[in-house]
Design an enzyme around this catalytic site. Structure first.
Site, PDB file in Angstrom:
ATOM      1  N   SER A 184      32.637 -25.466 -21.204  1.00  0.00           N
ATOM      2  CA  SER A 184      33.436 -26.263 -20.284  1.00  0.00           C
ATOM      3  C   SER A 184      32.882 -27.680 -20.122  1.00  0.00           C
ATOM      4  CB  SER A 184      33.532 -25.522 -18.941  1.00  0.00           C
ATOM      5  OG  SER A 184      34.528 -26.061 -18.114  1.00  0.00           O
ATOM      6  N   ASP A 195      30.016 -37.587 -30.353  1.00  0.00           N
ATOM      7  CA  ASP A 195      31.024 -38.398 -31.046  1.00  0.00           C
ATOM      8  C   ASP A 195      30.671 -39.881 -31.038  1.00  0.00           C
ATOM      9  OD1 ASP A 195      32.407 -36.133 -31.621  1.00  0.00           O
ATOM     10  OD2 ASP A 195      34.188 -36.602 -30.429  1.00  0.00           O
ATOM     11  N   LYS A 211      35.343 -23.557 -24.321  1.00  0.00           N
ATOM     12  CA  LYS A 211      36.200 -23.417 -23.125  1.00  0.00           C
ATOM     13  C   LYS A 211      36.767 -24.794 -22.799  1.00  0.00           C
ATOM     14  CE  LYS A 211      36.355 -21.458 -18.470  1.00  0.00           C
ATOM     15  NZ  LYS A 211      37.099 -22.577 -17.843  1.00  0.00           N
TER      16      LYS A 211
END
Length: 299
Positions: A184, A195, A211
């Site tokens: 999550s 990234d 999740k």
């Protein structure tokens, strides 16, 4: 828990400190409680009896301040003469952002930072967003970086942005450690750092939990509720967190992590890691991050 034990599924929370909670999720309710800090909380609920009119009740509750933080940190002197700033974050609660800011300031002499998110199930997303703002370079007046994309079932896109002007440390080489239970908000934070080439991710498994769904609670006429998926998260490079999880840059045996840190093992050379991240940023184009997930169609 925080809410009175006398509350049952016959009750509906209407207001928390005068904030309308009708149609909101349980996560929204907990966030409203967290936002009150240590103040007294006023809770207004409705109660539907099997026979008779609907009753409205008001509670005044005082939060108990927890003395135990979900974040801990220490400066580890490795055998290779490097200083490793080790930060363990077990979950994202209302204190995580502030505690992380304190940790980063106390560990400012580190040659390398390691953020341990193993077993972290998530928690308050806003705290994860705040922490990403501490670790990513965000200059006041320049466009904000994205923490994540949100795509609704209809295919509409929204962005979650890093707060500008909150950077504490965007330079010290950073490693994030995850496992199969990292989920999550932990995945949202890790995905943004990975990234943007801010962090090198090491995992004990080939992926994190996965999740990435956002669910909403919809009340039914009998007083119960229905949870439906209303949106999902993508990383800035629009990797689908729900289907892919976070894939580490390297997998390793993390059973004796702290001992490995002290012995100088496991962790790449901090200078080499810094060069590696610089090459990663140079090779990336921001164009891909600006496009977002595939529009239209939903899921």
């Amino acid at each position: 828990g925080f809410f009175p034990e006398s509350l049952t599924n016959r009750h509906q929370v209407l207001f928390i400190n005068h904030v309308d909670m009708r149609g909101k999720t349980s996560a929204d309710a907990m966030r409203a409680v967290e936002d009150t800090g240590d103040r007294e909380v006023e809770l207004v609920v409705s109660e539907k009896e099997e026979k008779g009119p609907e009753m409205v009740k008001s509670f005044r509750l005082r939060k108990k301040k927890s003395s135990k933080s979900s974040l801990s940190y220490e400066l580890i002197a490795a055998s290779n003469q490097k200083k490793v700033g080790y930060i363990r974050l077990k979950e994202f609660d209302g204190r995580s952002g502030g505690d992380m800011a304190d940790a980063l300031k106390h560990l400012s002499s580190s040659d390398l930072l390691l953020l341990d998110l193993r077993g972290n199930p998530g928690g308050l997303l806003q705290e994860a967003i705040e922490i990403s703002g501490y670790l990513l370079e965000n200059v006041e007046g320049e466009p904000s970086k994205k923490v994540a994309w949100v795509q609704t079932r209809a295919g509409d896109l929204e962005t979650i942005l890093v707060p500008n002007g909150k950077t504490i440390d965007a330079e010290t080489p950073l490693i994030v450690v995850v496992d199969r239970r990292t989920a999550s908000a932990s995945e949202v934070l890790t995905g943004s750092l990975q990234d943007y080439c801010r962090a090198y991710v090491i995992g004990s498994n080939k992926r994190s939990f996965g999740k990435g769904l956002i669910q909403g609670a919809f009340p039914l006429s009998d007083g119960s509720g229905l949870m439906l998926t209303i949106a999902k998260y993508f990383t800035p490079d629009f990797h689908d967190i729900q289907s892919q999880g976070i894939r580490p840059d390297e997998t390793a045996n993390l059973m004796s992590l702290r001992a490995s840190l002290a012995s100088g093992g496991l962790i790449p050379d901090s200078d080499a890691l810094k060069d590696n991240m610089a090459e990663c940023r140079a090779s990336k184009t921001t164009a891909k991050m600006q496009q977002g997930p595939r529009r239209g169609g939903g899921y």
